[in-house]
Design an enzyme around this catalytic site. Structure first.
Site, short mmCIF file in Angstrom:
data_model
loop_
_atom_site.label_atom_id
_atom_site.label_comp_id
_atom_site.label_asym_id
_atom_site.label_seq_id
_atom_site.Cartn_x
_atom_site.Cartn_y
_atom_site.Cartn_z
N GLU A 33 -6.76 -93.71 -53.92
CA GLU A 33 -7.32 -93.59 -52.57
C GLU A 33 -8.60 -92.77 -52.59
OE1 GLU A 33 -6.62 -95.88 -50.26
OE2 GLU A 33 -4.52 -95.25 -50.36
N SER A 67 -10.32 -113.69 -28.81
CA SER A 67 -9.24 -113.19 -29.67
C SER A 67 -7.97 -113.07 -28.85
CB SER A 67 -9.62 -111.81 -30.23
OG SER A 67 -8.46 -111.16 -30.72
N GLY A 120 -6.15 -100.68 -36.42
CA GLY A 120 -6.42 -99.27 -36.65
C GLY A 120 -5.29 -98.54 -37.34
N ALA A 121 -4.41 -99.27 -38.05
CA ALA A 121 -3.28 -98.63 -38.71
C ALA A 121 -3.56 -98.37 -40.19
CB ALA A 121 -2.03 -99.49 -38.57
N GLY A 122 -4.78 -98.65 -40.61
CA GLY A 122 -5.11 -98.40 -42.01
C GLY A 122 -4.66 -99.52 -42.92
N SER A 125 -7.32 -104.16 -40.78
CA SER A 125 -7.49 -105.28 -39.85
C SER A 125 -8.96 -105.67 -39.76
CB SER A 125 -6.92 -104.93 -38.47
OG SER A 125 -7.44 -103.70 -38.03
N ASP A 170 -11.02 -102.79 -49.81
CA ASP A 170 -10.30 -103.58 -48.80
C ASP A 170 -10.73 -105.03 -48.85
OD1 ASP A 170 -9.43 -101.10 -48.15
OD2 ASP A 170 -10.54 -100.94 -46.28
N TYR A 220 -14.76 -90.19 -42.47
CA TYR A 220 -14.88 -90.99 -43.69
C TYR A 220 -16.29 -90.84 -44.27
CZ TYR A 220 -14.45 -95.01 -46.82
OH TYR A 220 -14.41 -95.81 -47.92
C1 GLA Z 1 -10.84 -97.36 -46.29
C2 GLA Z 1 -12.10 -97.98 -46.89
C3 GLA Z 1 -11.90 -98.29 -48.37
C4 GLA Z 1 -11.35 -97.09 -49.14
C5 GLA Z 1 -10.16 -96.48 -48.40
C6 GLA Z 1 -9.71 -95.19 -49.03
O1 GLA Z 1 -9.80 -98.28 -46.27
O2 GLA Z 1 -12.46 -99.16 -46.21
O3 GLA Z 1 -13.12 -98.76 -48.94
O4 GLA Z 1 -12.34 -96.14 -49.36
O5 GLA Z 1 -10.45 -96.22 -47.04
O6 GLA Z 1 -9.23 -95.40 -50.31
#
Ligand code: GLA
Length: 384
Positions: A33, A67, A120-122, A125, A170, A220
């Site tokens: 991560e 959507s 927005g849950a990581g 999406s 991602d 971020y």
């Molecule tokens: C988000 C970003 C990715 C990565 C992760 C952390 O999902 O889009 O590129 O940096 O955070 O690992």
């Protein structure tokens, strides 16, 4: 997802006729991560949840966006694709902008998106919307770009159009995922292996803290900047391009160059996390799931203590998970600051896990959590 229902909804909006349907998954990262933008290794996989897109070309220059997940709808002319729209359409618009930059003009189209990944849950999406648009438009415009190119363009859309300096993880996982496999990806060279997820007797359980990732984007970008600063400071003595060029020992030898403790800890996380990814992939290949779980735990602790991207919700959910027998490891996944955890849980424990972790999390945090047993699917593609 009920595809026939989705098509019907499309016909209600735009009228009957031929149309095509595409799908792009969400992703879960197992380990690695905040290393992708530092030239490191990551180990994500594509989920069976994702974003569906029904698409049809038009004769004129209007692009209709709708959507099932958001009320906002709009019509934008092919000649007025520009930054500034803060609604969800910024993701597909960013993708069309990337095509234009390659000389591939946008076309009139009718679009209906529908996603079953929590927003927005990581679980990415947004990258899922980008990839579904890229793959669909690539075919509609007969652009013939290969999938890795579409992955890179989708990342660029996020960087240039949306304004988040995200790495490639991602979009790559979503574009290139393979059912039942995780991707061991070198984010510097984009070389990758697919590794079968052989976790006999265990499941990957995703826990959604349902904590909105409020300031996530600005935090971020702040972390990206701290890593760049660490590279600059180290490079005064030893030229490096990325933090992940260093192993733990090499880092220990030069960490004195980072007199700012925050910057030093950020760099320490990145270097150690990258090493953990190598170890975790080896452990999985050798069927050592306990070791894999241990590394997941170490990853979370480093993200909590050194990288500081977890927060009370993620930390509580992880702590509650680790208390249960049958849980080999638990960590946050994705950018952090809220969002989801991923845990490696014994088959027989999954039900207790969902109940107990859910109840204890609610008691301590006051928010209802959601849980999903992860199913690992394919990357973005046409369905019909
Ligand atoms: C988000 C970003 C990715 C990565 C992760 C952390 O999902 O889009 O590129 O940096 O955070 O690992």
């Amino acid at each position: 997802m009920n595809i026939e229902k989705l098509k019907k909804q499309f016909f209600n909006l735009y009228g009957e006729g031929d149309c095509k349907i595409y799908f792009a998954p969400g992703r879960v990262n197992l380990i690695g991560e905040h290393v992708d933008y530092n030239g490191g290794r990551v180990f994500p996989c594509a989920l069976t949840y994702g974003t569906y897109l029904v698409i049809r070309e038009r004769e004129d220059d209007s692009i209709f966006f709708a959507s099932e997940n958001f009320e906002y709808k709009t019509r934008i002319s092919t000649s007025s694709i520009k930054r500034g729209n803060t609604e969800w359409v910024k993701y597909p618009l960013g993708v069309l902008d990337q095509f234009q930059k390659k000389g591939i003009k946008a076309k009139g189209m009718e679009l209906l998106f529908s996603g079953n990944i929590p927003n927005g849950a990581g679980l990415s999406s947004s990258a899922s919307v980008e990839l579904v648009m890229s793959v669909a438009f690539n075919e509609l415009a007969k652009a013939n770009l290969d999938q890795v190119e579409l992955v890179k363009m989708s990342q660029k859309a996020e960087n240039d159009f949306v304004g988040v300096n995200c790495g490639i993880m991602d979009q790559f996982a979503i574009g290139m995922g393979v059912e039942g496999h995780a991707l061991a990806l070198n984010c510097d060279t984009l070389e990758y292996d697919i590794v079968p997820l052989e976790m006999d007797g265990y499941k990957l359980v995703i826990g959604n803290t349902n904590k909105q990732r409020g300031l996530a984007d600005s935090k971020y970008n702040e972390r990206c900047a701290e890593c760049e600063l660490a590279v600059e400071l180290i490079s005064r003595k030893q030229k490096i391009e990325f933090l992940c060029e260093l192993n733990n020992k090499e880092f220990q030898d030069i960490e004195f160059l980072l007199s700012n403790d925050i910057v030093r800890r950020r760099a320490k996380h990145v270097v150690s996390e990258n090493q953990r990814v190598f170890q975790a992939i080896d452990a999985l290949k050798q069927g050592q799931l306990e070791e894999f779980g241990r590394l997941m735990n170490a990853s979370h602790d480093s993200l909590r203590d050194d990288y500081e991207v977890t927060g009370i919700e993620l930390d509580t959910m992880v702590e509650e998970a680790r208390k249960l027998d049958g849980v080999l490891g638990s960590r946050m996944t994705g950018a952090g600051f809220g969002g989801c955890t991923v845990s490696l849980v014994k088959d027989e424990t999954v039900e207790t896990f969902i109940k107990t972790v859910g109840e204890n999390y609610k008691k301590k945090i006051g928010i209802e959590a959601d849980f999903y047993v992860a199913e690992i699917g394919d990357g973005a593609k046409r369905l019909q």
